[in-house]
Design an enzyme around this catalytic site. Structure first.
Site, PDB file in Angstrom:
ATOM      1  N   LEU A   1      14.095 -18.607  -2.736  1.00 23.07           N
ATOM      2  CA  LEU A   1      12.904 -17.877  -2.266  1.00 23.07           C
ATOM      3  C   LEU A   1      11.707 -18.335  -3.085  1.00 23.07           C
ATOM      4  O   LEU A   1      11.816 -18.500  -4.301  1.00 23.07           O
ATOM      5  CB  LEU A   1      13.097 -16.359  -2.470  1.00 23.07           C
ATOM      6  CG  LEU A   1      11.900 -15.469  -2.108  1.00 23.07           C
ATOM      7  CD1 LEU A   1      11.714 -15.418  -0.585  1.00 23.07           C
ATOM      8  CD2 LEU A   1      12.091 -14.045  -2.644  1.00 23.07           C
TER       9      LEU A   1
ATOM     10  N   ASP B   1       0.810  -1.225   0.000  1.00 22.46           N
ATOM     11  CA  ASP B   1       0.000   0.000   0.000  1.00 22.46           C
ATOM     12  C   ASP B   1       0.832   1.259   0.000  1.00 22.46           C
ATOM     13  O   ASP B   1       1.893   1.303   0.621  1.00 22.46           O
ATOM     14  CB  ASP B   1      -0.875   0.044   1.260  1.00 22.46           C
ATOM     15  CG  ASP B   1      -1.906  -1.025   1.229  1.00 22.46           C
ATOM     16  OD1 ASP B   1      -2.918  -0.835   0.557  1.00 22.46           O
ATOM     17  OD2 ASP B   1      -1.660  -2.060   1.865  1.00 22.46           O
TER      18      ASP B   1
ATOM     19  N   HIS C   1       2.891   3.236  -9.012  1.00 22.37           N
ATOM     20  CA  HIS C   1       2.931   1.773  -9.151  1.00 22.37           C
ATOM     21  C   HIS C   1       4.264   1.330  -9.758  1.00 22.37           C
ATOM     22  O   HIS C   1       4.785   0.277  -9.406  1.00 22.37           O
ATOM     23  CB  HIS C   1       1.743   1.289  -9.980  1.00 22.37           C
ATOM     24  CG  HIS C   1       0.420   1.515  -9.296  1.00 22.37           C
ATOM     25  ND1 HIS C   1       0.189   1.145  -7.997  1.00 22.37           N
ATOM     26  CD2 HIS C   1      -0.741   2.087  -9.729  1.00 22.37           C
ATOM     27  CE1 HIS C   1      -1.056   1.472  -7.655  1.00 22.37           C
ATOM     28  NE2 HIS C   1      -1.632   2.048  -8.692  1.00 22.37           N
TER      29      HIS C   1
HETATM   30  C1  FPP Z   1      -1.610  -0.517  -3.375  1.00 25.31           C
HETATM   31  O1  FPP Z   1      -1.346   0.880  -3.355  1.00 25.31           O
HETATM   32  C2  FPP Z   1      -0.980  -1.116  -4.527  1.00 25.31           C
HETATM   33  C3  FPP Z   1      -1.661  -1.750  -5.523  1.00 25.31           C
HETATM   34  C4  FPP Z   1      -3.124  -1.916  -5.508  1.00 25.31           C
HETATM   35  C5  FPP Z   1      -0.955  -2.265  -6.697  1.00 25.31           C
HETATM   36  C6  FPP Z   1       0.366  -2.924  -6.461  1.00 25.31           C
HETATM   37  C7  FPP Z   1       0.897  -3.338  -7.768  1.00 25.31           C
HETATM   38  C8  FPP Z   1       2.146  -3.102  -8.228  1.00 25.31           C
HETATM   39  C9  FPP Z   1       3.194  -2.469  -7.409  1.00 25.31           C
HETATM   40  C10 FPP Z   1       2.561  -3.411  -9.650  1.00 25.31           C
HETATM   41  C11 FPP Z   1       2.026  -4.629 -10.316  1.00 25.31           C
HETATM   42  C12 FPP Z   1       2.524  -5.874  -9.752  1.00 25.31           C
HETATM   43  C13 FPP Z   1       3.580  -6.588 -10.155  1.00 25.31           C
HETATM   44  C14 FPP Z   1       3.915  -7.820  -9.444  1.00 25.31           C
HETATM   45  C15 FPP Z   1       4.455  -6.189 -11.258  1.00 25.31           C
HETATM   46  P1  FPP Z   1      -2.538   1.902  -3.608  1.00 25.31           P
HETATM   47  O2  FPP Z   1      -2.734   2.065  -5.080  1.00 25.31           O
HETATM   48  O3  FPP Z   1      -3.739   1.423  -2.879  1.00 25.31           O
HETATM   49  O4  FPP Z   1      -1.940   3.213  -3.006  1.00 25.31           O
HETATM   50  P2  FPP Z   1      -2.737   4.271  -2.105  1.00 25.31           P
HETATM   51  O5  FPP Z   1      -3.234   3.526  -0.906  1.00 25.31           O
HETATM   52  O6  FPP Z   1      -1.689   5.273  -1.762  1.00 25.31           O
HETATM   53  O7  FPP Z   1      -3.830   4.819  -2.965  1.00 25.31           O
END
Ligand code: FPP
Length: 226
Positions: free
Chosen positions: A113, A2, A19
């Site tokens: 891993l 997050d 992201h």
């Molecule tokens: C949460 O932060 C994050 C996500 C919902 C997406 C995570 C995905 C990636 C980092 C990339 C794709 C994955 C791979 C394995 C390549 P948020 O968007 O909820 O952030 P916020 O809480 O600040 O809005």
């Protein structure tokens, strides 16, 4: 993982850029985890509820996943990382399910891993699907049911769940296998999360007394599963 969106917004960047920075953090942590004694690492990349996000953000996340699967496999193999993806595959954009299957095959020999990435994942749906498969089955053991929920026989229970960015919820993540997981909350946004943050989370984990419902302190096993 997050905090990608807020990390980007605080810097005047697009959420998609957040992201991207999240993927850089994935690389850092996948590299650091084995050295810190982590045997299995499960990352929550996309929840079933994330389909509700704006179409452009979903597309950006799927593009990042596609790139990760295309470009990271060589380095995963080199570093002995076995990749598996949990969650539904039938709703992913064209080509991603086959890219996942290829990456899983290519990395199957990795022993340093076990990296599990949760995509279109809902723990409740995983439990529901397992329950649907066993309806009417007699003498079902916890181990057998676990294998159905997790998709893999012999996977150990999750020892530690780390939630970044100050959120303090489980959000439909590993509800069955995390039944006795220790929880670690940090205000760090995922794109800033590094090896030192992982070390702090593990240090906090090793200070906990885990009783699993019993009374006496049990010895901690050396390779925690996150
Ligand atoms: C949460 O932060 C994050 C996500 C919902 C997406 C995570 C995905 C990636 C980092 C990339 C794709 C994955 C791979 C394995 C390549 P948020 O968007 O909820 O952030 P916020 O809480 O600040 O809005």
């Amino acid at each position: 993982m997050d905090g990608n969106g807020r990390w980007a917004t605080h810097r005047g960047l697009s959420r998609a850029r957040g992201h991207e920075a999240g993927v850089e953090a994935i690389r850092r942590i996948v590299e650091a985890a084995p050295d810190q004694g982590v045997g299995t690492l499960t990352l929550y990349a996309f929840s079933t509820d994330n389909w509700r996000r704006p179409r452009a953000e979903v597309a950006a996340l799927m593009t990042l996943l596609r790139f990760y699967l295309a470009n990271e496999v060589e380095s995963l193999v080199r570093n002995g990382v076995r990749l598996s993806v949990i969650g539904r595959r039938d709703r992913l954009p064209d080509g991603i399910a086959s890219a996942i299957a290829r990456a899983e095959r290519a990395t199957a020999g990795g022993a340093a891993l076990h990296l599990r990435i949760a995509v279109d994942y809902s723990a409740r749906d995983a439990i529901l699907a397992a329950a649907a498969r066993v309806a009417g089955m007699a003498n079902l053991t916890r181990e057998a049911f676990s294998a159905l929920v997790t998709g893999e026989a012999g996977l150990r229970d999750v020892d530690l769940i780390i939630r970044t960015s100050g959120e303090k919820r489980l959000s439909d993540f590993l509800l069955w296998e995390g039944a006795y997981a220790e929880l670690h909350f940090t205000d760090r946004m995922w794109p800033d999360f590094d090896a030192q943050d992982l070390a702090e989370a593990l240090a906090s984990f090793h200070r906990r007394e885990r009783r699993f419902g019993g009374l006496a302190a049990l010895a901690l096993e050396p390779a925690p599963s996150l």
